[in-house]
Design an enzyme around this catalytic site. Sequence first.
Site, short mmCIF file in Angstrom:
data_model
loop_
_atom_site.label_atom_id
_atom_site.label_comp_id
_atom_site.label_asym_id
_atom_site.label_seq_id
_atom_site.Cartn_x
_atom_site.Cartn_y
_atom_site.Cartn_z
N CYS A 8 21.04 17.64 3.55
CA CYS A 8 20.32 18.85 3.19
C CYS A 8 21.14 19.57 2.12
O CYS A 8 22.02 18.98 1.51
CB CYS A 8 20.02 19.73 4.41
N ASN A 11 24.59 21.44 4.42
CA ASN A 11 25.10 20.72 5.59
C ASN A 11 25.53 21.67 6.71
O ASN A 11 26.49 21.43 7.43
CB ASN A 11 26.24 19.77 5.20
N CYS A 13 22.68 23.50 8.47
CA CYS A 13 21.49 23.75 9.30
C CYS A 13 20.73 22.45 9.59
O CYS A 13 20.86 21.88 10.66
CB CYS A 13 20.54 24.74 8.64
N ARG A 14 19.96 21.99 8.63
CA ARG A 14 19.05 20.88 8.87
C ARG A 14 19.73 19.54 9.09
O ARG A 14 19.42 18.84 10.06
CB ARG A 14 18.05 20.76 7.71
N SER A 15 20.63 19.15 8.20
CA SER A 15 21.22 17.81 8.34
C SER A 15 22.13 17.67 9.57
O SER A 15 22.04 16.64 10.25
CB SER A 15 21.91 17.36 7.06
N ASP A 123 14.12 25.02 5.01
CA ASP A 123 15.50 25.41 5.28
C ASP A 123 15.54 26.70 6.10
O ASP A 123 15.23 27.77 5.59
CB ASP A 123 16.24 25.60 3.96
#
Length: 150
Positions: A8, A11, A13-15, A123
């Site tokens: 993301c 690095n 939140c999402r990933s 995001d």
Amino acid sequence: MQKIVFVCLGNICRSPTAEAVVATKARARSQAILVDSAGTGDWHVGEPPYGPMQTAAARRGYDLSGLRARQVSAGDFEAFDVIVVMDEANQRAVETLRPQGNTTPVRLMMSYVPDIGVTAVPDPYYTRNFDEALDLIEVAAEGLLAVLDP
């Protein structure tokens, strides 16, 4: 053993959430995979995932506390079997790092659930909707694991 890196923007939140969700679901299925995560930017290198994301993930049983941000690199194309990105901007950024002649696939996370009509995981650092990100990551993780060898 499949090796997958999730990418993301920062690095945080999402990933890292995708890393934890896929690892947890793979263990429950006894699937042998190696997962990691990275960001296209270097702003948060060495930092743990964003606090509100950790809290939302923990409510669902995912522990992000031991993860630390790193930046994606050209070496990830050799180290992993597939690079899974959270949105099209991440995909474009990752593709700029591709070594000449490398054929490692770079896929959108939501491509593992094509019938959902969503192409990106928004995001939550900006949307503040951590549960929406988790919902999408969980459903995509199921689709991803379904296409891997058991």
